[in-house]
Structures are given as structure tokens and as C-alpha cells.
Design an enzyme around this catalytic site. Sequence first.
Site, PDB file in Angstrom:
ATOM      1  N   GLY A  47       0.792  -1.225   0.000  1.00 35.29           N
ATOM      2  CA  GLY A  47       0.000   0.000   0.000  1.00 35.29           C
ATOM      3  C   GLY A  47       0.821   1.269   0.000  1.00 35.29           C
ATOM      4  O   GLY A  47       0.273   2.366  -0.073  1.00 35.29           O
ATOM      5  N   HIS A  48       2.141   1.147   0.065  1.00 35.65           N
ATOM      6  CA  HIS A  48       3.002   2.346   0.175  1.00 35.65           C
ATOM      7  C   HIS A  48       4.145   2.251  -0.814  1.00 35.65           C
ATOM      8  O   HIS A  48       5.254   1.875  -0.423  1.00 35.65           O
ATOM      9  CB  HIS A  48       3.527   2.468   1.608  1.00 35.65           C
ATOM     10  N   TYR A  49       4.049   2.524  -1.982  1.00 35.59           N
ATOM     11  CA  TYR A  49       2.918   2.914  -2.815  1.00 35.59           C
ATOM     12  C   TYR A  49       2.780   1.884  -3.912  1.00 35.59           C
ATOM     13  O   TYR A  49       3.802   1.424  -4.436  1.00 35.59           O
ATOM     14  CB  TYR A  49       3.155   4.282  -3.458  1.00 35.59           C
ATOM     15  N   VAL A  54       7.921   2.241  -1.489  1.00 33.07           N
ATOM     16  CA  VAL A  54       8.848   3.076  -0.722  1.00 33.07           C
ATOM     17  C   VAL A  54       8.669   2.741   0.756  1.00 33.07           C
ATOM     18  O   VAL A  54       7.535   2.679   1.244  1.00 33.07           O
ATOM     19  CB  VAL A  54       8.567   4.582  -0.956  1.00 33.07           C
TER      20      VAL A  54
END
Length: 153
Positions: A47-49, A54
Site C-alpha cells: 500500500g506504500h505505494y 517506498v
Amino acid sequence: MELDVQAIEALIPHRYPFLMIDRVELLTEDRVVARKMVTRNEPYFDGHYPGFPVMPGVLQVEAMAQAGALMASHVLKIDPSKTVIYLMGVDKVRFRRAVVPGDQLTIEVTPLRKGASVWKLKGQARVGGELAAEAEFIASIVPRKPRDAAAPE
């Protein structure tokens, strides 16, 4: 002193997936150098990203805080079953570059002030010698309290 994951887990209570230190290369009363291998299979990357994974900056700070907790635990000979080290404050945080899967994060922490129950530390996280993040933080060292049996879960 060098530590592998099992020795790290003997000093601090963090466990996968929240243990942010894979190895300690140096542990003294005045400095700790630790490593975090940043791999794509870590759960936060989904989810990041999406499409551009990252490592969240807050987890880089957490890695520095865990390295500091290792130093405090070593110096004060803390038994993690009886004592806990809490992150109490973070100052002067700066992120200088993205940390991505495949990077090896080298974390160095030095104490600015050591006390019996409160430590102030300075941390830096680097990738290939390049500064990725830095921060100063305060940790509080307190006895563990047994859970109240009557308290709801």
C-alpha cells in the site's frame, strides 16, 4: 559485539513483522550500527505505494528507535520481560532519499544523554553511504506492569 536476529530478540520485545533490525554489526555503550535488509515482501509495500514501493519514513525512524533500544538494553542490562523501553518523542526528523526494496539500510545511533529512565539519542539511516533519514528521539525506560486480570482484552 555483533548480534543476529535471535540475539536481538533477546534484548528487545519487537517481533516480525515489526522488528526493523536484521543484524547488529557494532554494539557499545556509545554507538550501535545495525542493518535492515529492505525486501519487497514486507507487508507495508503493498500500500506504500502501489507500483512504486517506498519504505515509510516512520518505519525508518522506528528502526533507529529500535537500534537505540538495543543499546540501552545492552548498557543497562535490561530484562525485556521485566522492563519496556517506550519511544516518547521525536525531533529534528529529516528524510533525504527514498528507501526502496533491495536497499540495505544502515542505522547508526549514538546517545546524546543517558539516564536511568530517560535517554536522548541521535540516529542516522543510510543506504550505500548516502543519508536517507536522521532524527533525534527520546526513550523512556519503565518497569513492565502485569496485565490487570479484570481488564477487558
